[in-house]
Design an enzyme around this catalytic site. Structure first.
Site, PDB file in Angstrom:
ATOM      1  CG  HIS A 252      -4.753 -14.105  -2.069  1.00  0.00           C
ATOM      2  ND1 HIS A 252      -4.428 -14.244  -0.741  1.00  0.00           N
ATOM      3  CD2 HIS A 252      -5.544 -13.019  -2.160  1.00  0.00           C
ATOM      4  CE1 HIS A 252      -4.995 -13.259  -0.063  1.00  0.00           C
ATOM      5  NE2 HIS A 252      -5.677 -12.512  -0.894  1.00  0.00           N
TER       6      HIS A 252
ATOM      7  CD  GLU B  19      -3.836 -12.184   3.737  1.00  0.00           C
ATOM      8  OE1 GLU B  19      -4.710 -11.314   3.823  1.00  0.00           O
ATOM      9  OE2 GLU B  19      -2.946 -12.174   2.894  1.00  0.00           O
TER      10      GLU B  19
ATOM     11  CE  LYS C 188      -3.713   0.202   2.346  1.00  0.00           C
ATOM     12  NZ  LYS C 188      -4.747   0.324   1.308  1.00  0.00           N
TER      13      LYS C 188
ATOM     14  CB  CYS D 223     -10.755   1.015 -10.876  1.00  0.00           C
ATOM     15  SG  CYS D 223      -9.573   1.468 -12.148  1.00  0.00           S
TER      16      CYS D 223
ATOM     17  CB  ILE E 129     -12.897 -16.026   6.396  1.00  0.00           C
ATOM     18  CG1 ILE E 129     -11.627 -16.738   6.886  1.00  0.00           C
ATOM     19  CG2 ILE E 129     -12.799 -14.559   6.724  1.00  0.00           C
ATOM     20  CD1 ILE E 129     -11.508 -16.840   8.400  1.00  0.00           C
TER      21      ILE E 129
ATOM     22  CD  GLU F  63     -19.487 -12.959   3.657  1.00  0.00           C
ATOM     23  OE1 GLU F  63     -19.042 -12.119   2.869  1.00  0.00           O
ATOM     24  OE2 GLU F  63     -18.898 -13.288   4.698  1.00  0.00           O
TER      25      GLU F  63
ATOM     26  CD  GLU G  63      -6.640  -0.503   3.798  1.00  0.00           C
ATOM     27  OE1 GLU G  63      -6.819  -1.729   3.667  1.00  0.00           O
ATOM     28  OE2 GLU G  63      -7.396   0.339   3.305  1.00  0.00           O
TER      29      GLU G  63
END
Ligand code: GLN
Ligand code: ZN
Length: 766
Positions: A701, A672, A114, A522, A437, A490, A611
């Site tokens: 992933h 994670e 990030k 995006c 999860i 979900e 974050e």
């Protein structure tokens, strides 16, 4: 007074670059076509800024993937494994960004991280002992010349300033794989920058912007030495070109004096996120240096308050005779334009400024500031009227409820140790209980069902019936393989934040307000428009239906207030803290409704809690943790002792805030972990972490199915650090991006591994 833009978004208002790149990746278009798309976008963006009358327009801020990666390539920091693929330059570049699997070989991508406190991700440059730093390519010059042609066409006399990630930030962000460290490469890196500067000067560039956001971090003495050595050298060799040192995302208190003394031609400072910036400048600013004052927010989408900016400018004029009004950071972090928002009512639009509208604001502010009677100008008065009027969206009931929150509301009773006993008795789960999860694969039929419902092609009953069928299948599968705590899957959610945003009052949605997150990805963050509240239950019917199908405990699934807020565009008229409190109360109502409906376990995801930690450590507690952690506690403090509260986090690098995480006072936290080295487990032990933990046992992933023995080995390793009574078994994260076959196989293996290690544990105990 002149105006400056730090950087401009590059994927295109309709995400043209994203779609062209993806086509190129799939081999559907040739490189030339992708390059044409990129060139058109660059020219359009430069032209727009010139036409808006911006005086300092950035160029070379374009990137096919990421600007830090561009700088790495320009410095020839291309690891051998990518070079050895023998691909054309652009494909080597994409191999570094995304990995490559094909005829030429098989390599993984470079790491991605990030970008400071934003949601943008940069590619981490990798530098080894044998990396030969030298100039590779001519991107800055080529883009400068291209932009110059646009400027001539437009008949503009604005200054085009090539933008480069500065050498200090570049070296601070790079990963050094060998013995040599940043300082060992400083001289070579500096030499290449000097070469670039002189080339640009040769082509007629007058100003160069070097971005140094790393200067807003806590700096050590070694950092300062590195910074000074780089810039003393560079400034001595810069030749005829002027250098703008551009900082953003905070203030540069640790090196402000040094920066002032170095002799830059311009210094760019962030007056919005930099809390001490105004004071630093008030304490002195070097004569003859231009101050590029970042006063128009590059990160948020609200209109600028002209009165505030005007007052700031009036104050700064006393400090410097060359003041340039600019954006606080690159406009990369805001969407393009309000023009494409066809559904947003005009009276709402009046409050927002995306990138294009910020250009107009800069121009208006320049005229206002230049005027002898600025407060009489229509543009000023219209803006004043907007801010003076009370903004719609205030909800007295929400305000009253927030005001009535007491200290005791943040405390769940009885305390953890007591609850743990009660819950162990209630659930009677086996040792090393297994769970997931939350989300299960969002297969095409799931997405199609949601899309059809949205478009009105199917009725609410049909939509619901389909989801119920999926839930029933999901519950049956979990029962069949023997998971202990089940979820509903979900299927109703597009996204863990957008879903709740759509259910909550006080949120506003955009159609095309995309912001680049990384490469071709995006995101479209929802906007917190007004006071937030919950009109009706949001998830209860789905969870209740799932629970009705099984005797095993079902886990209700919510997103926490901090994550919802961190992934939205926040309001600027009330503190973040207040907004977090409002969202927390809304989610609290949902928690209590789930409990009342008989849901015994409730997970409140705080994927993004880590974050938004402030960039400076000294700010962590006072500015963030002091409200973020209480907001979470408020969400669950009202439940009965026998209701088990889980939370989930996606970044395992929270070794540094473990006490804060523990004080969230959840009963179980899953996170994670499979790609980390499990150092976190040592840290948990050191801090006597009380909460039960579920470090992820496999990476979600990747489509890879982890063998039973691999998961069992991971569990045995965890058991060396964590008492068996506290350990849960679960994947790293939600499974929504995975396919069904690998998910089913992986979960079967997960349960098997738990059963096996459980038996071993019991054996030891006998
Ligand atoms: N419950 C969410 C899911 O499973 C959590 C996602 C996340 O951690 N990012 O999708
Ligand atoms: Zn996660």
């Amino acid at each position: 007074m002149k105006t400056s833009v730090v950087g401009f978004p590059r994927v295109g208002a309709m995400r043209e670059l994203k779609f062209a790149s993806e086509k190129y990746f799939r081999g559907e278009i040739a490189r030339e076509e992708l390059e044409t798309c990129a060139r058109d976008l660059r020219r359009r963006h430069i032209r727009e800024q010139l036409d808006a009358g911006i005086d300092f327009v950035p160029c070379n801020d374009f990137s096919f993937y990421d600007g830090v990666l561009d700088m790495a390539v320009l410095l020839n920091a291309v690891p051998a494994r990518y070079r050895e693929l023998g691909l054309p330059a652009l494909d080597t570049y994409f191999a570094m960004a995304r990995g490559y699997q094909g005829k030429a070989g098989d390599v993984r991508a470079l790491a991605m991280k990030k970008w400071f406190n934003t949601n943008y991700h940069y590619i981490v440059p990798e530098i080894g002992d044998d990396t030969e730093i030298r100039l590779n390519g001519n991107k800055p010059a080529a883009e400068f010349l291209e932009a110059e042609a646009v400027r001539k066409e437009a008949g503009s006399d604005s200054c085009l300033k090539p933008v480069l990630v500065g050498p200090f930030t570049f070296l601070k962000l790079a990963r050094f794989t060998g013995q040599k460290k940043a300082a060992d490469f400083a001289a070579d890196v500096c030499a290449v920058y000097a070469q670039i500067l002189s080339a640009l000067a040769g082509y007629g560039a007058r100003w160069i912007q070097l971005d140094e956001p790393s200067l807003v971090m806590d700096l050590t003495e070694a950092d300062k030495d590195l910074f000074l050595s780089l810039y003393r050298k560079l400034l001595a060799e810069k030749g005829g070109v002027k250098i703008l040192l551009q900082t953003y995302f905070g203030d540069i208190r640790d090196c402000y004096r040094d920066v002032c003394a170095l002799g830059f031609d311009g210094i760019g400072l962030d007056f919005l996120e930099g809390k001490q910036t105004a004071d630093l400048v008030a304490g002195g600013f070097p004569a003859g240096t231009a101050l590029f004052a970042g006063l128009v927010n590059g990160k948020n989408i609200w209109r600028n308050d002209y009165e505030k900016t005007l007052t700031a400018v009036e104050g700064l004029r006393a400090r410097t005779d060359t003041l340039v009004l600019g954006t606080s950071c690159s406009l990369l972090h805001v969407p393009y334009t309000l023009k494409n928002e066809t559904k947003m009512p005009e009276d709402r639009k009046a409050y927002f400024a995306f990138a294009s509208e910020k250009l107009l604001e800069l121009a208006q502010l320049r005229d206002i500031c230049a005027s002898a009677s600025p407060r009489e100008l229509p543009a000023y008065q219209a803006n004043r009227a907007l801010f003076a009027a009370s903004r719609p969206g205030t909800d007295a009931a929400v305000r009253a409820r927030c005001a009535a929150v007491k200290d005791a509301d943040f405390v769940r009773l009885p305390e953890f140790a007591e609850r743990e006993k009660i819950q162990k008795a209630r659930f009677a789960l086996p040792l090393l209980p297994t769970t997931t999860i939350g989300s299960f694969p969002q297969t095409p039929d799931v997405k199609a069902n949601r899309a059809a419902f949205r478009k009105g092609e199917i009725s609410a009953e049909e939509y619901e019936a389909f989801n119920k069928k999926k839930i029933a299948e999901c519950v049956a599968f979990q029962e069949e393989i023997g998971l202990d705590v089940l979820v509903h899957g979900e299927y109703e959610r597009n996204d863990m934040v957008e879903y709740f945003g759509e259910c909550l009052d006080g949120y506003l949605f955009t159609e095309r307000a995309w912001v680049q997150s990384y490469g071709t990805r995006c995101v479209k963050p929802p906007v917190v428009w007004g006071d937030v509240s919950r009109a009706r239950p949001m998830t209860v019917s789905w969870s209740s239906y799932a629970q009705s199908l099984t005797k095993k405990p079902l886990k209700g699934m919510l997103t926490g207030p901090v994550t919802i807020l961190n992934w939205s565009f926040p309001r600027e008229d009330i503190p973040l803290k207040d907004c977090a409190l409002q969202i927390a109360l809304a989610i609290r109502d949902e928690v209590l409704d789930l409990e009342a409906a008989g849901i015994p376990v409730i997970q409140i995801d705080e994927a993004a809690l880590r974050e938004k930690l402030p960039l400076r450590k000294s700010d962590w507690e006072p500015e963030y943790l002091s409200w973020a952690i209480p907001a979470f506690r408020l969400v669950h403090s009202g439940v009965k002792p026998e209701t088990q509260i889980h939370t989930h986090m996606c970044y395992s690098e929270f070794t540094d805030i473990i006490p804060a995480i523990d004080s969230m006072d959840a009963d179980v936290i899953t996170f994670e972990a499979s790609r980390s080295d499990l150092q976190i487990l040592d840290a948990l032990r050191t801090h006597h972490f009380k909460t039960e933990v579920g470090p992820g046992v496999y990476d979600i992933h990747s489509p890879r199915v982890p063998p039973v023995e691999e998961i069992a080995a991971a569990l045995r390793k965890m058991l060396e650090k964590i008492p068996a009574e506290k350990l849960w078994v679960n994947p790293d994260c939600g499974l929504k991006t995975r396919g069904t076959p690998e998910t089913e196989a992986s979960l079967r293996n997960l349960v098997q591994a738990a059963v096996q290690v459980r038996a071993e544990e019991k054996q030891v105990r006998i």
